[in-house]
Design a protein around this motif. Structure first.
Motif, PDB file in Angstrom:
ATOM      1  N   MET A 102       0.810  -1.178  -0.112  1.00 58.33           N
ATOM      2  CA  MET A 102       0.098   0.005  -0.020  1.00 58.33           C
ATOM      3  C   MET A 102       0.820   1.190  -0.130  1.00 58.33           C
ATOM      4  O   MET A 102       0.698   2.080  -0.666  1.00 58.33           O
ATOM      5  N   VAL A 103       1.872   1.244   0.963  1.00 58.17           N
ATOM      6  CA  VAL A 103       2.678   2.509   0.864  1.00 58.17           C
ATOM      7  C   VAL A 103       3.477   2.691  -0.304  1.00 58.17           C
ATOM      8  O   VAL A 103       3.375   3.814  -0.955  1.00 58.17           O
ATOM      9  N   PHE A 104       4.014   1.761  -0.669  1.00 57.66           N
ATOM     10  CA  PHE A 104       5.067   1.948  -2.113  1.00 57.66           C
ATOM     11  C   PHE A 104       4.035   2.369  -3.303  1.00 57.66           C
ATOM     12  O   PHE A 104       4.562   3.051  -4.191  1.00 57.66           O
ATOM     13  N   SER A 105       2.834   1.799  -3.145  1.00 57.22           N
ATOM     14  CA  SER A 105       2.074   2.341  -4.309  1.00 57.22           C
ATOM     15  C   SER A 105       1.655   3.770  -4.698  1.00 57.22           C
ATOM     16  O   SER A 105       1.431   4.361  -5.390  1.00 57.22           O
ATOM     17  N   PHE A 106       1.974   4.471  -3.235  1.00 58.14           N
ATOM     18  CA  PHE A 106       1.954   5.900  -3.515  1.00 58.14           C
ATOM     19  C   PHE A 106       3.263   6.673  -3.290  1.00 58.14           C
ATOM     20  O   PHE A 106       3.568   7.904  -3.253  1.00 58.14           O
ATOM     21  N   ASN A 107       4.516   5.718  -3.421  1.00 58.30           N
ATOM     22  CA  ASN A 107       5.873   6.389  -3.347  1.00 58.30           C
ATOM     23  C   ASN A 107       6.051   6.769  -4.556  1.00 58.30           C
ATOM     24  O   ASN A 107       6.165   6.021  -5.841  1.00 58.30           O
ATOM     25  N   ASP A 108       6.854   7.935  -4.563  1.00 63.61           N
ATOM     26  CA  ASP A 108       7.267   8.608  -5.986  1.00 63.61           C
ATOM     27  C   ASP A 108       8.658   8.150  -6.426  1.00 63.61           C
ATOM     28  O   ASP A 108       9.894   9.010  -6.292  1.00 63.61           O
ATOM     29  N   SER A 109       8.875   6.831  -6.778  1.00 65.31           N
ATOM     30  CA  SER A 109      10.093   6.388  -7.082  1.00 65.31           C
ATOM     31  C   SER A 109       9.840   5.078  -7.951  1.00 65.31           C
ATOM     32  O   SER A 109       8.964   3.937  -7.430  1.00 65.31           O
ATOM     33  N   THR A 110      10.614   4.529  -8.728  1.00 60.44           N
ATOM     34  CA  THR A 110      10.521   3.292  -9.458  1.00 60.44           C
ATOM     35  C   THR A 110      11.263   2.228  -8.565  1.00 60.44           C
ATOM     36  O   THR A 110      10.725   1.102  -8.812  1.00 60.44           O
ATOM     37  N   SER A 111      11.964   2.482  -7.651  1.00 66.76           N
ATOM     38  CA  SER A 111      12.561   1.499  -6.801  1.00 66.76           C
ATOM     39  C   SER A 111      11.731   1.354  -5.489  1.00 66.76           C
ATOM     40  O   SER A 111      11.453   2.270  -5.060  1.00 66.76           O
ATOM     41  N   LEU A 112      11.597   0.028  -5.291  1.00 61.64           N
ATOM     42  CA  LEU A 112      10.842  -0.095  -4.140  1.00 61.64           C
ATOM     43  C   LEU A 112      11.606  -0.220  -2.952  1.00 61.64           C
ATOM     44  O   LEU A 112      12.141  -1.280  -2.280  1.00 61.64           O
ATOM     45  N   THR A 113      12.147   1.005  -2.566  1.00 62.48           N
ATOM     46  CA  THR A 113      13.279   0.956  -1.539  1.00 62.48           C
ATOM     47  C   THR A 113      12.873   2.073  -0.496  1.00 62.48           C
ATOM     48  O   THR A 113      12.461   3.132  -0.885  1.00 62.48           O
ATOM     49  N   PHE A 114      13.487   1.830   0.832  1.00 64.10           N
ATOM     50  CA  PHE A 114      13.168   3.053   1.636  1.00 64.10           C
ATOM     51  C   PHE A 114      14.512   3.941   1.282  1.00 64.10           C
ATOM     52  O   PHE A 114      15.548   3.329   0.995  1.00 64.10           O
ATOM     53  N   PRO A 115      14.650   4.960   1.806  1.00 63.52           N
ATOM     54  CA  PRO A 115      13.648   5.882   2.354  1.00 63.52           C
ATOM     55  C   PRO A 115      12.764   6.277   1.289  1.00 63.52           C
ATOM     56  O   PRO A 115      12.931   6.285  -0.060  1.00 63.52           O
ATOM     57  N   LEU A 116      11.496   6.424   1.656  1.00 62.26           N
ATOM     58  CA  LEU A 116      10.349   7.095   0.744  1.00 62.26           C
ATOM     59  C   LEU A 116      10.783   8.171  -0.058  1.00 62.26           C
ATOM     60  O   LEU A 116      11.310   8.974   0.874  1.00 62.26           O
ATOM     61  N   SER A 117      10.226   8.348  -1.142  1.00 55.41           N
ATOM     62  CA  SER A 117      10.552   9.786  -1.826  1.00 55.41           C
ATOM     63  C   SER A 117       9.650  10.800  -1.911  1.00 55.41           C
ATOM     64  O   SER A 117      10.046  11.735  -2.462  1.00 55.41           O
ATOM     65  N   GLY A 118       8.256  10.481  -1.403  1.00 57.41           N
ATOM     66  CA  GLY A 118       7.467  11.521  -1.626  1.00 57.41           C
ATOM     67  C   GLY A 118       6.215  10.653  -2.160  1.00 57.41           C
ATOM     68  O   GLY A 118       6.053   9.693  -2.869  1.00 57.41           O
ATOM     69  N   PHE A 119       4.986  11.493  -1.914  1.00 62.49           N
ATOM     70  CA  PHE A 119       3.761  11.035  -1.977  1.00 62.49           C
ATOM     71  C   PHE A 119       3.190  11.375  -3.445  1.00 62.49           C
ATOM     72  O   PHE A 119       3.535  12.367  -4.096  1.00 62.49           O
ATOM     73  N   THR A 120       2.691  10.274  -4.245  1.00 63.22           N
ATOM     74  CA  THR A 120       2.336  10.426  -5.730  1.00 63.22           C
ATOM     75  C   THR A 120       1.019   9.765  -6.050  1.00 63.22           C
ATOM     76  O   THR A 120       0.964   8.712  -5.343  1.00 63.22           O
ATOM     77  N   LEU A 121       0.239  10.252  -6.869  1.00 64.68           N
ATOM     78  CA  LEU A 121      -0.499   9.252  -7.456  1.00 64.68           C
ATOM     79  C   LEU A 121      -0.433   8.774  -9.054  1.00 64.68           C
ATOM     80  O   LEU A 121      -1.294   8.382  -9.597  1.00 64.68           O
ATOM     81  N   ARG A 122       0.991   9.079  -9.406  1.00 63.81           N
ATOM     82  CA  ARG A 122       1.169   8.959 -10.664  1.00 63.81           C
ATOM     83  C   ARG A 122       1.008   7.299 -11.017  1.00 63.81           C
ATOM     84  O   ARG A 122       0.489   7.136 -12.240  1.00 63.81           O
ATOM     85  N   TRP A 123       1.116   6.473 -10.297  1.00 59.02           N
ATOM     86  CA  TRP A 123       1.303   4.998 -10.558  1.00 59.02           C
ATOM     87  C   TRP A 123      -0.217   4.821 -10.814  1.00 59.02           C
ATOM     88  O   TRP A 123      -0.487   3.942 -11.691  1.00 59.02           O
ATOM     89  N   TYR A 124      -0.929   5.040  -9.880  1.00 54.53           N
ATOM     90  CA  TYR A 124      -2.643   4.989 -10.160  1.00 54.53           C
ATOM     91  C   TYR A 124      -3.095   5.539 -11.507  1.00 54.53           C
ATOM     92  O   TYR A 124      -3.846   4.929 -12.257  1.00 54.53           O
TER      93      TYR A 124
END
Ligand SMILES: Nc1ncnc2c1ncn2[C@@H]1O[C@H](COP(=O)(O)OP(=O)(O)OP(=O)(O)O)[C@@H](O)[C@H]1O
Ligand SMILES: [Mg+2]
Lengths: 370, 288
Positions: free
Chosen positions: B29-51
């Motif tokens: 859930m968290v990564f689906s809103f994460n503004d980066s193509t890599s699924l790693t921490f730290p999170l880069s920011g909130f986005t709805l781009r993927w949706y």
């Protein structure tokens, strides 16, 4: 139309088991003729075949042999849904997905009775069982006693020729049972439908029935009115099953018409009545009901069947006092002595160890073949 | 070990087990809103781009649609067939009843991979080209046992002589089926349908073997894992499906319970006895 509503001719039912020896002979060559408009009861101990008999009449079981007639027509090829009978099941079997009204209307609806007539008859039926205001509830939202009435209404609304009831009061508590017994009897009188009623409760059978069939081990032993069954049981089983009784064993030494003399111990004659055609020399049982034995404090005038006895136990139960006595030759009898005097004076009552006299009239001692 | 330690052990066992089960889903859930193509921490920011990209990807939406179609079709067929089997085995004692139960339940214990290969061979033997239809057929096979179990449980719980009561009141065999048996089984049938649908919707192994040119959703997702840049879109989709499945399962379970609500047994008569005067029945009209 004949006045016989239901007739069973030589009907037997064997439930097949996986193997030969596992098959159960539930009903064995029974013959019955139930009159139209009658309250007819099948009474017998658990497992004697009452339910099986009822289910064969309803069409849920097929007789292994014999033929069932309803209103004179043979039923062997008539499915349950085309028989002019309806059943009140022991567990009521109300449809849980339908309201009370829809349950009662079920039979009319499947037969395509016009809507307006359906509504009128459902209303009448619910009024008949005194449940006019619960029509929109589900079966799970009403009490057991009310479910029982709905089951009754659901069957009666179809105006069957015969209503079959399998221990319909079995799930109710004692008080409600008694109230419903009275109501059922009144209802039957009112609607004039033939009732075939199954119970293993003898009191229920005696209070409600016009006639009773006593069953045991798949056979019908006796058919008669409550009075006939109680006063003239045809054998030991019936005498013992209905009410309470004492048995004395003996050998017939004299027969004069219906009267006979039975020696119950050497030199101890008992005078009784027989309707069985017993012969001198037969081994017999004498059935004497406890309430038909008179007990005397002091030696009364000479009379038949007078014995000096010893009181063994005394139980005061309000309406009468129940005593166990021992006869001189050793037989024990139960005696019910009606309390016809209001007193708290202890000395009025018998006590264990007292001496007393008992007697009974010859017509109260029923001599039965063994 | 004293009780306190034991208690704290079971507490931590519970925490760890729960975390293992649900943390990955939470991360999803968290990564689906994460503004980066890599699924790693730290999170880069909130986005709805993927949706957003998710709803623009025609292929992906097509595969969702394919899965829905396969799910609905296979569940409908399985519910119909499974209900018939359940009624037959619960209500009738016919020779070969045990065999029917065994055959119907078999797919429960056969690994889907094995079943998939077997069906693949079978279809190619009779020259049936692979397509969504073959996937549907496979899903019917695995859904039938689920339906049979769910519907049979309901029928077994049903009071035994309701059907006799219906016939007693004049309903024929078919009348009884449609007026009593099926209405009572209906909530269970809906629950079975929904359970079948979710099973079919995310079933991968069978579909992988039986699918033709048009992919189902799980097959499509699998094929996309090769492209790292598209991974977050798949993650977003997975998050959406997760939410939808939970809602569906909760609904199915609610329906099943609603259906199984026991009719109150003939108890509580004591209270009635108090209210009920022993007086004779009075009728207004008379029924006879
Ligand atoms: N479906 C069946 N299969 C095999 N045996 C049966 C079946 N139904 C009843 N029996 C047997 O047939 C005999 C008569 O059963 P039935 O149910 O008619 O008795 P009953 O008089 O109604 O008893 P109860 O008062 O306990 O209800 C019993 O021995 C019973 O075990
Ligand atoms: Mg019975």
């Amino acid at each position: 139309m004949s006045d016989i509503a239901v007739e069973l001719r030589d009907v037997s039912k064997t439930y097949d088991g996986a193997r030969q020896e596992q098959s159960v002979r539930a009903v064995h060559h029974i013959n019955l003729a139930v009159r139209a408009g009658e309250f007819f009861t099948l009474l017998g101990p658990s497992g004697c075949g009452k339910t099986t008999t009822l289910r064969m009449i309803a069409g849920f079981e097929v007789p292994t042999s014999g033929e069932i007639f309803i209103q004179g027509k043979p039923m062997s090829h008539v499915p349950p849904y085309r028989r002019p009978v309806n059943t009140v099941f022991q567990n009521y079997a109300l449809f849980p997905h339908l309201t009370i009204e829809e349950n009662v209307a079920f039979g009319l609806r499947v037969k395509g009775v016009p809507k307006a007539e359906q509504e009128r008859r459902v209303r009448e039926a619910l009024e008949l069982v005194r449940l006019p205001n619960l029509g929109h509830r589900r079966p799970s939202q009403i009490s057991g006693g009310q479910q029982q009435r709905v089951a009754l209404a659901r069957a009666l609304v179809n105006r069957p020729a015969v209503l079959l009831l399998d221990e319909p009061l079995g799930a109710l508590d004692y008080k409600l049972r008694q109230a419903m017994q009275f109501e059922l009897k009144a209802l039957q009188h009112e609607v004039g439908i033939t009732f075939i009623y199954v119970t293993h409760d003898q009191e229920e059978a005696l209070t409600m029935s016009d006639r009773i069939a006593i069953m045991n081990q798949g056979q019908v032993l006796q058919v008669g009115t409550p009075v006939q069954i109680y006063e003239r049981p045809v054998n030991r089983f019936v005498a013992n099953f209905i009410g309470e009784t004492n048995f004395l064993q003996g050998r017939v030494i004299e027969v004069h018409g219906n009267r006979c003399v039975v020696e119950v111990a050497s030199g101890v004659p008992v005078v009784g009545s027989t309707y069985d055609g017993v012969q001198v020399g037969d081994r017999v049982s004498i059935s004497i009901r406890p309430e038909k034995i008179r007990i005397h404090e002091s030696q009364p005038d000479p009379r038949p069947n007078l014995f000096e006895v010893r009181v063994e136990t005394v139980a005061y139960i309000g309406s009468d006092t129940q005593l166990q006595i021992t006869m001189p030759h050793g037989d024990r009898l139960r005696v019910y002595d009606q309390n016809d005097l209001s007193t708290v004076d202890e000395s009025y009552f018998y006590a264990a160890g007292d001496q007393a006299w008992i007697s009974w009239r010859p017509e109260n001692a029923l001599v039965l073949k063994n | 070990m004293d009780r306190k330690v034991l208690r704290s052990f079971s507490f931590w066992y519970f925490v760890v087990a729960t975390a293992l089960l649900y943390l990955p889903i939470l991360l999803l859930m968290v990564f689906s809103f994460n503004d980066s193509t890599s699924l790693t921490f730290p999170l880069s920011g909130f986005t709805l781009r993927w949706y957003e990209r998710l709803f623009q990807s025609g292929e992906l939406l097509r595969s969702v649609w394919n899965s829905v179609a396969v799910g609905v079709a296979s569940s409908l067929v399985a519910t119909a067939l499974g209900t018939m089997i359940a009624i037959a085995v619960v209500r009738y004692n016919f020779p070969g009843r045990g065999v029917v139960v065994a055959v119907a339940a078999m797919p429960l214990v056969i690994p889907y991979v094995v079943l998939g290969v077997a069906l693949l061979i079978a279809f190619s033997q009779v020259n049936i080209p692979l397509s969504l239809w073959t996937v549907t057929a496979g899903h019917v096979v695995i859904n039938i046992p689920l339906v049979v179990l769910i519907v049979a449980a309901r029928l077994i719980g049903m009071e035994p002589n309701l059907e006799e009561a219906a016939m007693d009141l004049g309903a024929t065999y078919w009348g009884t089926l449609f007026r009593v048996t099926l209405p009572i089984a209906f909530p269970a049938m809906v629950a079975a349908f929904l359970t079948s649908f979710t099973t079919s919707f995310d079933e991968f192994a069978l579909a992988f073997f039986l699918v033709g040119p048009e992919p189902t959703l799980p097959v499509y997702i699998f094929s996309q894992l090769r492209y790292p840049s598209r991974l977050p879109i798949v993650v977003a989709l997975a998050a959406l499906i997760m939410v939808a499945s939970v809602l569906l399962i909760v609904f199915a379970e609610w329906l099943r319970r609603y259906g199984q609500q026991p009719s109150r047994p003939a108890e509580a008569t004591g209270r009635v006895a108090e209210r009920l005067e022993p007086r004779p029945l009075r009728s207004a009209g008379g029924v006879s």
